[in-house]
Write a protein that holds these residues in place. Structure first.
Motif, PDB file in Angstrom:
ATOM      1  N   ARG A 135       9.915  -3.871  17.030  1.00  0.00           N
ATOM      2  CA  ARG A 135       8.468  -3.856  17.230  1.00  0.00           C
ATOM      3  C   ARG A 135       7.874  -2.762  16.352  1.00  0.00           C
ATOM      4  N   VAL A 136       6.575  -2.858  16.152  1.00  0.00           N
ATOM      5  CA  VAL A 136       5.846  -1.828  15.402  1.00  0.00           C
ATOM      6  C   VAL A 136       4.630  -1.439  16.236  1.00  0.00           C
ATOM      7  N   GLU A 137       4.488  -0.154  16.504  1.00  0.00           N
ATOM      8  CA  GLU A 137       3.394   0.339  17.339  1.00  0.00           C
ATOM      9  C   GLU A 137       2.334   1.010  16.472  1.00  0.00           C
ATOM     10  N   ARG A 138       1.076   0.783  16.811  1.00  0.00           N
ATOM     11  CA  ARG A 138      -0.019   1.503  16.176  1.00  0.00           C
ATOM     12  C   ARG A 138      -0.142   2.868  16.844  1.00  0.00           C
ATOM     13  N   MET A 139       0.040   3.930  16.101  1.00  0.00           N
ATOM     14  CA  MET A 139      -0.094   5.284  16.616  1.00  0.00           C
ATOM     15  C   MET A 139      -1.464   5.818  16.195  1.00  0.00           C
ATOM     16  N   LYS A 140      -2.387   5.830  17.132  1.00  0.00           N
ATOM     17  CA  LYS A 140      -3.789   6.095  16.812  1.00  0.00           C
ATOM     18  C   LYS A 140      -4.126   7.574  16.672  1.00  0.00           C
ATOM     19  N   TYR A 141      -3.262   8.441  17.214  1.00  0.00           N
ATOM     20  CA  TYR A 141      -3.531   9.870  17.090  1.00  0.00           C
ATOM     21  C   TYR A 141      -3.113  10.308  15.696  1.00  0.00           C
ATOM     22  N   SER A 142      -4.070  10.331  14.784  1.00  0.00           N
ATOM     23  CA  SER A 142      -3.751  10.492  13.372  1.00  0.00           C
ATOM     24  C   SER A 142      -4.982  10.937  12.602  1.00  0.00           C
ATOM     25  N   GLU A 143      -4.762  11.681  11.543  1.00  0.00           N
ATOM     26  CA  GLU A 143      -5.850  12.088  10.655  1.00  0.00           C
ATOM     27  C   GLU A 143      -6.153  11.022   9.607  1.00  0.00           C
ATOM     28  N   VAL A 144      -5.344   9.974   9.539  1.00  0.00           N
ATOM     29  CA  VAL A 144      -5.542   8.945   8.516  1.00  0.00           C
ATOM     30  C   VAL A 144      -5.899   7.598   9.140  1.00  0.00           C
ATOM     31  N   TRP A 145      -6.415   7.601  10.370  1.00  0.00           N
ATOM     32  CA  TRP A 145      -6.927   6.427  11.074  1.00  0.00           C
ATOM     33  C   TRP A 145      -5.847   5.534  11.665  1.00  0.00           C
ATOM     34  N   GLY A 146      -4.611   5.909  11.621  1.00  0.00           N
ATOM     35  CA  GLY A 146      -3.580   5.079  12.235  1.00  0.00           C
ATOM     36  C   GLY A 146      -2.268   5.135  11.488  1.00  0.00           C
ATOM     37  N   GLU A 147      -1.185   5.234  12.245  1.00  0.00           N
ATOM     38  CA  GLU A 147       0.149   5.304  11.666  1.00  0.00           C
ATOM     39  C   GLU A 147       1.026   4.236  12.297  1.00  0.00           C
ATOM     40  N   ALA A 148       2.169   4.004  11.695  1.00  0.00           N
ATOM     41  CA  ALA A 148       3.080   2.959  12.164  1.00  0.00           C
ATOM     42  C   ALA A 148       4.362   3.578  12.690  1.00  0.00           C
ATOM     43  N   LYS A 149       4.668   3.317  13.952  1.00  0.00           N
ATOM     44  CA  LYS A 149       5.972   3.682  14.509  1.00  0.00           C
ATOM     45  C   LYS A 149       6.822   2.422  14.472  1.00  0.00           C
TER      46      LYS A 149
ATOM     47  N   ASP B 124       0.856  -1.193   0.000  1.00  0.00           N
ATOM     48  CA  ASP B 124       0.000   0.000   0.000  1.00  0.00           C
ATOM     49  C   ASP B 124       0.888   1.237   0.000  1.00  0.00           C
ATOM     50  N   ALA B 125       0.280   2.365  -0.339  1.00  0.00           N
ATOM     51  CA  ALA B 125       1.003   3.627  -0.363  1.00  0.00           C
ATOM     52  C   ALA B 125       1.486   3.999   1.035  1.00  0.00           C
TER      53      ALA B 125
ATOM     54  N   TYR C 119      -8.994   2.374   6.481  1.00  0.00           N
ATOM     55  CA  TYR C 119      -9.554   1.578   7.559  1.00  0.00           C
ATOM     56  C   TYR C 119      -8.926   0.202   7.467  1.00  0.00           C
ATOM     57  N   GLY C 120      -8.155  -0.182   8.502  1.00  0.00           N
ATOM     58  CA  GLY C 120      -7.449  -1.455   8.432  1.00  0.00           C
ATOM     59  C   GLY C 120      -6.319  -1.407   7.422  1.00  0.00           C
ATOM     60  N   TRP C 121      -5.425  -0.416   7.560  1.00  0.00           N
ATOM     61  CA  TRP C 121      -4.274  -0.289   6.654  1.00  0.00           C
ATOM     62  C   TRP C 121      -3.524  -1.611   6.634  1.00  0.00           C
ATOM     63  N   THR C 122      -3.463  -2.263   5.472  1.00  0.00           N
ATOM     64  CA  THR C 122      -2.912  -3.620   5.394  1.00  0.00           C
ATOM     65  C   THR C 122      -1.433  -3.676   5.772  1.00  0.00           C
ATOM     66  N   VAL C 123      -0.697  -2.610   5.495  1.00  0.00           N
ATOM     67  CA  VAL C 123       0.720  -2.576   5.866  1.00  0.00           C
ATOM     68  C   VAL C 123       0.864  -2.692   7.382  1.00  0.00           C
ATOM     69  N   LEU C 124       0.091  -1.892   8.120  1.00  0.00           N
ATOM     70  CA  LEU C 124       0.159  -1.923   9.574  1.00  0.00           C
ATOM     71  C   LEU C 124      -0.417  -3.225  10.121  1.00  0.00           C
TER      72      LEU C 124
ATOM     73  N   ARG D  17       8.333   7.081  11.808  1.00  0.00           N
ATOM     74  CA  ARG D  17       6.861   7.101  11.862  1.00  0.00           C
ATOM     75  C   ARG D  17       6.341   7.266  10.440  1.00  0.00           C
ATOM     76  N   LEU D  18       5.618   6.241   9.974  1.00  0.00           N
ATOM     77  CA  LEU D  18       5.109   6.199   8.607  1.00  0.00           C
ATOM     78  C   LEU D  18       3.592   6.181   8.609  1.00  0.00           C
ATOM     79  N   ALA D  19       3.005   6.590   7.472  1.00  0.00           N
ATOM     80  CA  ALA D  19       1.540   6.656   7.369  1.00  0.00           C
ATOM     81  C   ALA D  19       1.128   6.507   5.916  1.00  0.00           C
ATOM     82  N   PRO D  20      -0.118   6.131   5.663  1.00  0.00           N
ATOM     83  CA  PRO D  20      -0.636   6.222   4.297  1.00  0.00           C
ATOM     84  C   PRO D  20      -0.899   7.691   3.976  1.00  0.00           C
TER      85      PRO D  20
END
Length: 307
Positions: free
Chosen positions: A184-198, A16-17, A216-221, A208-211
């Motif tokens: 490890r990879v953490e779900r960072m929920k404070y986001s305008e795109v529904w979730g980011e990856a630390k 995914d992007a 919803y349910g970013w497949t990468v994360l 810290r990456l994001a789409p």
């Protein structure tokens, strides 16, 4: 040319992007910084030592003034009244068969104020550490407007590919790493795109990456936040295997050349993913249909953290 493909025996889990995240809090909205472990800006080092193009410089906005306790109480009371009215209206509309009122996405509260409100580093990296090897093309403020980056996740590695002209057929590998080098990879929920990856690397550096837009349910994360446990059909019970085969057959636009991928999820249930025939898209990557399965080989409800 064709989009990136895994090696023989390697299982492709997600594509995914992706890009460096952008701040959500008003003080850092749309901004991002690159820091060393003493919180010093390292943009000049990345330009001089890693060949990064020059990027913009950001200044955090001042925090809003604090409201008085009485004013807060008044606003809380009004907010509570509005909430009650909206809930009642939603129940009424639901009973009439209509849809309740919609609202914009609420990013919630920051879980790491130091790095989400006061500052917003997307790279935290000492000299010579892994995070500094990430490609500059992940930065939307540096790459050309017609250039895209995707994150590819397999059972073995994480790969960043890039391509111009919104054409994944022009894929070039920009960066890759074995999954064992990710701590490890953490779900960072404070986001305008529904979730980011630390993504925290084994050497202590992180990014810290994001789409680039809401998912919803970013497949990468989904496939990075937990260790991947593949479930081959041969290792399943007859009932589980039958359920997987039946679900795969029900996906009318599935790609017959790609076998269904089944992984064990944190809830101890299974996720079945079926790749569709749609080509790799610049905006959303690989498209899949998915379904959950219980241990008994039946449809299972989605549990928190499974996606």
């Amino acid at each position: 040319m064709a989009p990136w493909q895994p090696a023989p025996g390697e299982t492709l889990l997600a594509r995914d992007a992706v890009e460096f995240a952008s701040g959500t809090a008003p003080t850092v909205s749309g901004m991002r910084w690159f820091r060393d472990t003493e919180r010093k800006d390292i943009q000049n080092e990345l330009t001089a030592q890693a060949g990064w193009p020059e990027g913009p410089s950001y200044t955090p906005a001042p925090p809003p003034p604090r409201r008085s306790a009485a004013r807060k109480a008044g606003r809380f009371g009004l907010g509570a009244l509005v909430a009650v009215v909206m809930i009642a209206l939603g129940v009424l509309l639901d009973g009439l068969g209509g849809a309740g009122p919609s609202s914009s996405k609420d990013p919630g509260r920051p879980r790491d104020p130091e790095n989400e409100v006061d500052d917003f580093p997307v790279m935290w990296s000492a000299p010579g550490s892994l995070a500094r090897t990430l490609p500059w093309q992940l930065d939307p403020a540096r790459r050309p407007a017609d250039y895209r980056t995707h994150c590819v996740v397999t059972d073995r590695r994480v790969v960043i590919v890039g391509f111009p002209d919104d054409n994944p057929g022009k894929d070039e590998v920009l960066w890759e790493i074995d999954r064992q080098r990710i701590a490890r990879v953490e779900r960072m929920k404070y986001s305008e795109v529904w979730g980011e990856a630390k993504i925290c690397f084994a050497d202590g550096s992180w990014c810290r990456l994001a789409p680039p837009s809401e998912r919803y349910g970013w497949t990468v994360l989904r496939h990075l936040a937990h260790p991947t446990e593949l479930m081959p059909l041969a290792g399943m019970t007859p009932r589980q295997r039958k359920y997987v085969e039946r679900y795969a057959a029900s996906v009318t636009d599935r790609d017959p050349a790609v076998a269904p991928v089944v992984t064990r999820r944190p809830s101890d249930r299974f996720l079945i993913e079926v790749t569709k025939t749609a080509p790799v898209r610049a905006k959303y990557g690989i498209e899949k249909s998915h379904q959950h399965m219980s241990k008994r080989g039946r449809r299972g409800a989605i549990r928190q953290g499974d996606l």
